[in-house]
Design a protein around this motif. Structure first.
Motif, short mmCIF file in Angstrom:
data_model
loop_
_atom_site.label_atom_id
_atom_site.label_comp_id
_atom_site.label_asym_id
_atom_site.label_seq_id
_atom_site.Cartn_x
_atom_site.Cartn_y
_atom_site.Cartn_z
N MET A 1 34.29 83.14 13.70
CA MET A 1 33.54 83.68 14.85
C MET A 1 32.07 83.76 14.49
N ASN A 2 31.20 83.21 15.35
CA ASN A 2 29.78 83.26 15.11
C ASN A 2 29.27 84.70 15.15
N THR A 3 28.27 84.99 14.33
CA THR A 3 27.60 86.28 14.42
C THR A 3 26.48 86.15 15.44
N ASP A 4 25.96 87.30 15.88
CA ASP A 4 24.99 87.26 16.98
C ASP A 4 23.75 86.47 16.62
N ASN A 5 23.33 86.44 15.33
CA ASN A 5 22.10 85.75 14.98
C ASN A 5 22.29 84.25 14.78
N THR A 6 23.47 83.73 14.99
CA THR A 6 23.68 82.29 14.88
C THR A 6 23.54 81.60 16.23
N TYR A 7 23.41 82.37 17.32
CA TYR A 7 23.22 81.80 18.65
C TYR A 7 21.73 81.66 18.93
N ILE B 1 34.53 79.18 24.91
CA ILE B 1 35.11 78.20 25.83
C ILE B 1 36.46 78.68 26.35
N GLN B 2 37.25 79.28 25.48
CA GLN B 2 38.54 79.82 25.91
C GLN B 2 38.34 80.91 26.95
N TRP B 3 37.30 81.71 26.78
CA TRP B 3 36.99 82.77 27.75
C TRP B 3 36.66 82.18 29.11
N GLN B 4 35.96 81.06 29.14
CA GLN B 4 35.57 80.44 30.39
C GLN B 4 36.72 79.68 31.06
N LEU B 5 37.52 78.98 30.27
CA LEU B 5 38.59 78.17 30.84
C LEU B 5 39.88 78.95 31.06
N MET B 6 40.17 79.86 30.15
CA MET B 6 41.42 80.62 30.21
C MET B 6 41.18 82.08 29.90
N PRO B 7 40.47 82.79 30.77
CA PRO B 7 40.11 84.18 30.48
C PRO B 7 41.32 85.11 30.48
N ASN B 8 41.23 86.13 29.66
CA ASN B 8 42.22 87.20 29.68
C ASN B 8 41.49 88.52 29.42
N GLU B 9 42.22 89.60 29.48
CA GLU B 9 41.59 90.92 29.38
C GLU B 9 40.86 91.11 28.06
N ASN B 10 41.50 90.69 26.96
CA ASN B 10 40.87 90.87 25.64
C ASN B 10 39.58 90.08 25.52
N LEU B 11 39.58 88.84 26.03
CA LEU B 11 38.37 88.03 25.96
C LEU B 11 37.27 88.60 26.84
N ASP B 12 37.65 89.10 28.03
CA ASP B 12 36.66 89.73 28.91
C ASP B 12 35.99 90.92 28.23
N ILE B 13 36.83 91.76 27.61
CA ILE B 13 36.29 92.95 26.93
C ILE B 13 35.35 92.54 25.80
N TYR B 14 35.77 91.52 25.02
CA TYR B 14 34.97 91.07 23.88
C TYR B 14 33.60 90.59 24.33
N TRP B 15 33.58 89.68 25.32
CA TRP B 15 32.30 89.08 25.70
C TRP B 15 31.42 90.01 26.52
N GLN B 16 32.03 90.90 27.32
CA GLN B 16 31.21 91.88 28.03
C GLN B 16 30.54 92.83 27.03
N SER B 17 31.29 93.18 25.99
CA SER B 17 30.72 94.02 24.94
C SER B 17 29.61 93.29 24.19
N PHE B 18 29.83 92.01 23.93
CA PHE B 18 28.82 91.21 23.24
C PHE B 18 27.53 91.17 24.06
#
Length: 396
Positions: free
Chosen positions: A1-7, A20-37
């Motif tokens: 998993m990339n760290t924030d300073n690698t983007y 990409i998995q979040w965009q193509l096949m979202p689920n609750e865990n991925l939503d929580i992860y990326w919204q937090s990010f």
């Protein structure tokens, strides 16, 4: 998993499988992860939105698929996931397979091409049947005896005439090699192995190959024989002892090099030069030299047809993936069949020869991952029941 300073750019998110998995096949865990990010790293919000826009409007548009076909492709991925949840007992598709296929389609850039002059309306009754063959054992034949190995092996010869063998489970053993006769390494379909010769030359053997070799190279030259199959070799330099590879129809003389030889029955025999220099010679014909990035195909009458190629398409198998560039799907299935010990019957085919594939297919240990990608590429569906595989047309 990339760290924030690698983007540092939106393209960094397009290289992140979790994004990409979040965009193509979202689920609750991925939503929580990326919204937090996003909440913790507001500085990336603009690039994230740009990456999302790219996936929705550009990512799939780089292919030759129509808008309707792109929609069908994405719906198929998501439908596969829903079906997996409802009918796990059928074990036709796994969530991980669909996920791997979707990510591969975006990151690797696998593209389905249809010739403009060919209709893709195919009768539903057409299908391809495949059968998983019985896995045989790898055999090291020496001193008139066959030593059996269940898994892929790495064989290393030393100057004392002993072979050190490392199996896939890291089990190590040593075998005394016959010094007076040629030894053989037999690789059945569905298996692969490597062999380091006594001079330090390294050979990769693909599925369905038989290589004959000495324990040591005596005399003024080094010789091995590819009786069948495919090999990639990196030859150790020795100016005093030229290296030769014999096949049933022609010989290759090596001048310090890296190259691939394919001699499968039913397929054109070829040599692809990666680095260095080699010459080819068949009976009653002059020596032919080829240059790096050149492929020579044996004509059957003793001559060769040559052309410049992307060598990676012919040697990537040794690194665990197959690389294609507008390759007919029938050829794709043929290579997959050799790698996974599958037999495909094209008698009632679905016109896959009219479609081509560009991109990479990683040779996962899970056959379902690979078959899912192929079914997405070819707009087909597949069903696997025990050792049988049925590929059918999805378009009506």
């Amino acid at each position: 998993m990339n760290t924030d300073n690698t983007y540092t750019s939106y393209t960094d998110f397009l290289k992140d499988k979790k994004f990409i998995q979040w965009q193509l096949m979202p689920n609750e865990n991925l939503d929580i992860y990326w919204q937090s990010f996003i909440g913790h790293h507001a500085e990336h919000k603009k690039n994230i939105q740009k990456a999302i826009t790219y996936l929705k409007k550009i990512g799939l548009n780089e292919s030759d698929l129509s808008e309707n076909e792109r929609t069908v492709l994405l719906e198929k991925i998501q439908r596969t996931i829903r079906q997996e949840k409802k009918i796990k007992q059928r074990k036709l598709f796994w969530y991980t397979s669909a996920s791997a296929a979707a990510i591969a389609l975006i990151i690797i850039g696998i593209t389905l091409f249809y010739p403009s002059s060919v209709s893709i309306d195919i009768p539903d009754k057409e299908l391809i049947t495949g059968e998983l063959l019985n896995n045989e054992d790898i055999q090291l034949i020496t001193s008139g005896e066959a030593i059996i190995f269940k898994n892929d092996v790495e064989v290393t010869l030393n100057e004392e005439g002993t072979a050190e063998i490392v199996q896939a489970n890291n089990e190590t053993s040593k075998v005394k090699i016959d010094r007076d006769k040629l030894n053989s390494l037999v690789i059945p379909y569905g298996k692969r192995s490597t062999l380091t010769l006594a001079d330090g030359s390294r050979v990769w053997l693909n599925s369905g190959s038989v290589l004959e070799f000495p324990a040591q190279f005596s005399g003024k030259k080094r010789e091995i024989r590819l009786a069948s199959g495919e090999m990639y070799i990196e030859v150790a330099h020795n100016k005093e002892k030229p290296f030769y590879v014999q096949t049933g129809d022609f010989n290759v003389k090596v001048y310090g090099t890296k190259f691939n030889i394919s001699t499968y029955s039913g397929s054109p025999q070829s040599v692809v030069l990666v680095e260095g220099s080699v010459s080819l010679q068949s009976k009653d014909h002059k020596e032919l030299f080829i240059t790096p990035s050149e492929k020579a195909v044996y004509s059957g009458s003793g001559t060769f047809d040559t052309q410049k190629v992307d060598v990676n398409q012919f040697i990537s198998w040794k690194d665990g993936y197959l690389s294609f560039d507008k390759t007919p799907m029938t050829e794709v299935l043929q290579q997959i069949g050799r790698y996974y010990n599958l037999s495909f019957d094209f008698e009632n085919d679905i016109n896959l020869q009219k479609r081509t594939c560009t991109g990479k297919i990683y040779l996962s240990d899970n056959l379902d991952n690979v078959m899912t990608i192929i079914s997405l590429l070819s707009s087909t569906s597949y069903q696997r029941t025990e050792n049988k595989i049925l590929i059918t047309n999805e378009l009506s």
